[in-house]
Design a protein around this motif. Structure first.
Motif, PDB file in Angstrom:
ATOM      1  N   LEU A 150      37.452  52.662  96.248  1.00 47.16           N
ATOM      2  CA  LEU A 150      37.413  53.623  97.350  1.00 47.16           C
ATOM      3  C   LEU A 150      36.957  52.907  98.612  1.00 47.16           C
ATOM      4  O   LEU A 150      35.866  52.349  98.653  1.00 47.16           O
TER       5      LEU A 150
ATOM      6  N   PHE B 200      41.577  60.367 100.481  1.00 47.69           N
ATOM      7  CA  PHE B 200      40.565  61.415 100.503  1.00 47.69           C
ATOM      8  C   PHE B 200      40.057  61.608 101.919  1.00 47.69           C
ATOM      9  O   PHE B 200      39.732  60.646 102.626  1.00 47.69           O
TER      10      PHE B 200
ATOM     11  N   GLU C 112      24.794  63.240 102.256  1.00 44.00           N
ATOM     12  CA  GLU C 112      25.905  63.652 101.423  1.00 44.00           C
ATOM     13  C   GLU C 112      27.200  63.745 102.198  1.00 44.00           C
ATOM     14  O   GLU C 112      27.259  64.312 103.296  1.00 44.00           O
TER      15      GLU C 112
ATOM     16  N   PHE D 247      33.817  65.547  99.977  1.00 45.31           N
ATOM     17  CA  PHE D 247      35.189  65.058  99.912  1.00 45.31           C
ATOM     18  C   PHE D 247      36.178  66.194  99.668  1.00 45.31           C
ATOM     19  O   PHE D 247      35.874  67.175  98.984  1.00 45.31           O
ATOM     20  N   GLY D 248      37.366  66.027 100.224  1.00 41.12           N
ATOM     21  CA  GLY D 248      38.468  66.914  99.891  1.00 41.12           C
ATOM     22  C   GLY D 248      39.034  66.534  98.538  1.00 41.12           C
ATOM     23  O   GLY D 248      38.638  65.530  97.947  1.00 41.12           O
ATOM     24  N   PRO D 249      39.986  67.306  98.021  1.00 36.85           N
ATOM     25  CA  PRO D 249      40.522  67.087  96.684  1.00 36.85           C
ATOM     26  C   PRO D 249      41.438  65.872  96.576  1.00 36.85           C
ATOM     27  O   PRO D 249      41.798  65.477  95.468  1.00 36.85           O
TER      28      PRO D 249
ATOM     29  N   PHE E 174      22.991  55.475  96.996  1.00 34.46           N
ATOM     30  CA  PHE E 174      23.363  56.743  96.380  1.00 34.46           C
ATOM     31  C   PHE E 174      24.149  56.502  95.107  1.00 34.46           C
ATOM     32  O   PHE E 174      24.781  55.460  94.937  1.00 34.46           O
TER      33      PHE E 174
ATOM     34  N   TYR F  25      27.288  58.501  93.278  1.00 35.81           N
ATOM     35  CA  TYR F  25      28.278  59.563  93.314  1.00 35.81           C
ATOM     36  C   TYR F  25      28.936  59.630  91.944  1.00 35.81           C
ATOM     37  O   TYR F  25      28.999  58.633  91.220  1.00 35.81           O
TER      38      TYR F  25
ATOM     39  N   GLN G  20      32.562  60.777  89.991  1.00 39.58           N
ATOM     40  CA  GLN G  20      33.957  61.139  90.197  1.00 39.58           C
ATOM     41  C   GLN G  20      34.603  61.425  88.847  1.00 39.58           C
ATOM     42  O   GLN G  20      34.683  60.548  87.978  1.00 39.58           O
TER      43      GLN G  20
ATOM     44  N   GLU H 233      37.774  64.480  93.347  1.00 34.74           N
ATOM     45  CA  GLU H 233      37.099  63.796  94.437  1.00 34.74           C
ATOM     46  C   GLU H 233      35.681  63.377  94.041  1.00 34.74           C
ATOM     47  O   GLU H 233      35.068  63.998  93.164  1.00 34.74           O
ATOM     48  N   PRO H 234      35.127  62.355  94.686  1.00 35.88           N
ATOM     49  CA  PRO H 234      33.736  61.966  94.421  1.00 35.88           C
ATOM     50  C   PRO H 234      32.780  63.047  94.930  1.00 35.88           C
ATOM     51  O   PRO H 234      33.033  63.692  95.942  1.00 35.88           O
TER      52      PRO H 234
ATOM     53  N   LEU I 145      28.395  63.744  95.451  1.00 37.64           N
ATOM     54  CA  LEU I 145      27.072  63.134  95.418  1.00 37.64           C
ATOM     55  C   LEU I 145      26.303  63.589  94.183  1.00 37.64           C
ATOM     56  O   LEU I 145      26.148  64.782  93.939  1.00 37.64           O
TER      57      LEU I 145
ATOM     58  N   SER J  22      20.592  60.738  95.617  1.00 38.80           N
ATOM     59  CA  SER J  22      20.181  59.610  96.452  1.00 38.80           C
ATOM     60  C   SER J  22      19.212  58.758  95.646  1.00 38.80           C
ATOM     61  O   SER J  22      18.635  59.224  94.660  1.00 38.80           O
TER      62      SER J  22
ATOM     63  N   LEU K 178      29.871  56.150  90.719  1.00 42.42           N
ATOM     64  CA  LEU K 178      30.068  55.224  91.833  1.00 42.42           C
ATOM     65  C   LEU K 178      28.738  54.910  92.495  1.00 42.42           C
ATOM     66  O   LEU K 178      28.001  55.818  92.893  1.00 42.42           O
TER      67      LEU K 178
ATOM     68  N   PHE L 121      31.389  51.481  98.783  1.00 44.34           N
ATOM     69  CA  PHE L 121      31.450  52.021  97.435  1.00 44.34           C
ATOM     70  C   PHE L 121      31.699  50.900  96.423  1.00 44.34           C
ATOM     71  O   PHE L 121      32.502  49.995  96.664  1.00 44.34           O
TER      72      PHE L 121
END
Lengths: 113, 113
Positions: free
Chosen positions: A43, A90, A101, A104-106, B34, B36, B38, B43-44, B46, B49, B87, B103
Motif C-alpha cells: 500500500l 483506495f 486514524e 479508508f474507502g472500500p 500504528f 492497521y 486489512q 480496506e485497511p 486502524l 496506535s 499492517l 505502510f
C-alpha cells in the motif's frame, strides 16, 4: 451511511483509455488521500489534499491527476492507462490535527487489459 | 533497506493461542506508529496506535522499542475473526495526516479452528 465512498468498485478497461475514480467523504475531514495497492499488497500513498491544496505528491506518473471540487471530494483521473496501473486504489480521509486514524474507502479494483 | 519490514507469513495459529509479530522500521526519526488491520479484499482499518510506554486494548497489546526500531503486536486468546493481514504503519511526524506515512506489506494471520 458510508463514511468514505468510492465509485466504481470495479473498473475494467483497455490500455490507452482515460478513466476516473470518484471519492466522497461525509466525515467533515480536512484531508483526503489516494493510495495504490498493487498485486503484492504493498500500500503506497499517491496524493493527499488539504483545503484544496496538494500537500503530498509522491513520484507517480503525471498521467495521474487528483481533482478536488470541494473538501468532501477527491477524484482521481488517469490518462493513457497502462497494464502496470492495474491495482486496487483506495481513497482515505483524516482530520488535520486530530487523531491519527485514516478512514479508508472500500477500494476500486482497476484492471487494465 | 526497506523502510518498514514485516514477516509476510502466513502465520497459521490454532484458535485460543497467543500470537506475536514484529515490524522493523529504518527511519530513526519516525514519530508515530500504528497497527492497521486489512481483511481480504477490504480496506485497511486502524487497529491501534502504538505508544512508547506500550498499550493494551482488550486482547491486543502493542509495544514500541525505539532503540531497536521495532514495533510488536501481541494477540491473546486468538479468535477465528482475528484472521486478517496486519499492517505496520510508521509516520515521520507526530501529528495526524499522511505526511511521511509508510505502510509495511503486512503480516497474514490465519486462525485455525
Amino acid at each position: 451511511d458510508t463514511a468514505v465512498s468510492q465509485t466504481p468498485k470495479y473498473l475494467v478497461t483497455q490500455m490507452g483509455n482515460d478513466k476516473s475514480i470518484k471519492c466522497e467523504q461525509n466525515l467533515g475531514h480536512d484531508t483526503m488521500y489516494w493510495y495504490k495497492q498493487d498485486s503484492k499488497k504493498f500500500l503506497k500513498i499517491m496524493f493527499s489534499y488539504n483545503n484544496k491544496e496538494l500537500i503530498i505528491n509522491e513520484t507517480v506518473p503525471n498521467r495521474f491527476s487528483p481533482k478536488s471540487p470541494d473538501k468532501a471530494h477527491l477524484n482521481l483521473h488517469i490518462n493513457s492507462l497502462e497494464l502496470g496501473d492495474s491495482a486496487v486504489y483506495f481513497c482515505a480521509s483524516s482530520q488535520e490535527g486530530g487523531g491519527p486514524e485514516q478512514y479508508f474507502g472500500p477500494g476500486t479494483r482497476l484492471t487494465v487489459t | 533497506r526497506k523502510e518498514v519490514e514485516q514477516d509476510p507469513g502466513p502465520f497459521n495459529v490454532p484458535e485460543g493461542a497467543t500470537v506475536a509479530f514484529n515490524c522493523t522500521y529504518s527511519n530513526s526519526a519516525s514519530q508515530s506508529f500504528f497497527w492497521y488491520r486489512q481483511d481480504c479484499r477490504k480496506e485497511p482499518k486502524l487497529l491501534m496506535s502504538v505508544y512508547s510506554s506500550g498499550n493494551e486494548d482488550g486482547r491486543f497489546t502493542a509495544q514500541l522499542n525505539r532503540a531497536s526500531q521495532y514495533i510488536s503486536l501481541l494477540i491473546r486468546d486468538s479468535k477465528l475473526s482475528d484472521s486478517a493481514t496486519y499492517l505496520c504503519v510508521v509516520n515521520m511526524y507526530s501529528g495526524g495526516g499522511a505526511d511521511g506515512l509508510t505502510f509495511g506489506k503486512g503480516t497474514h494471520l490465519i486462525i485455525q479452528p
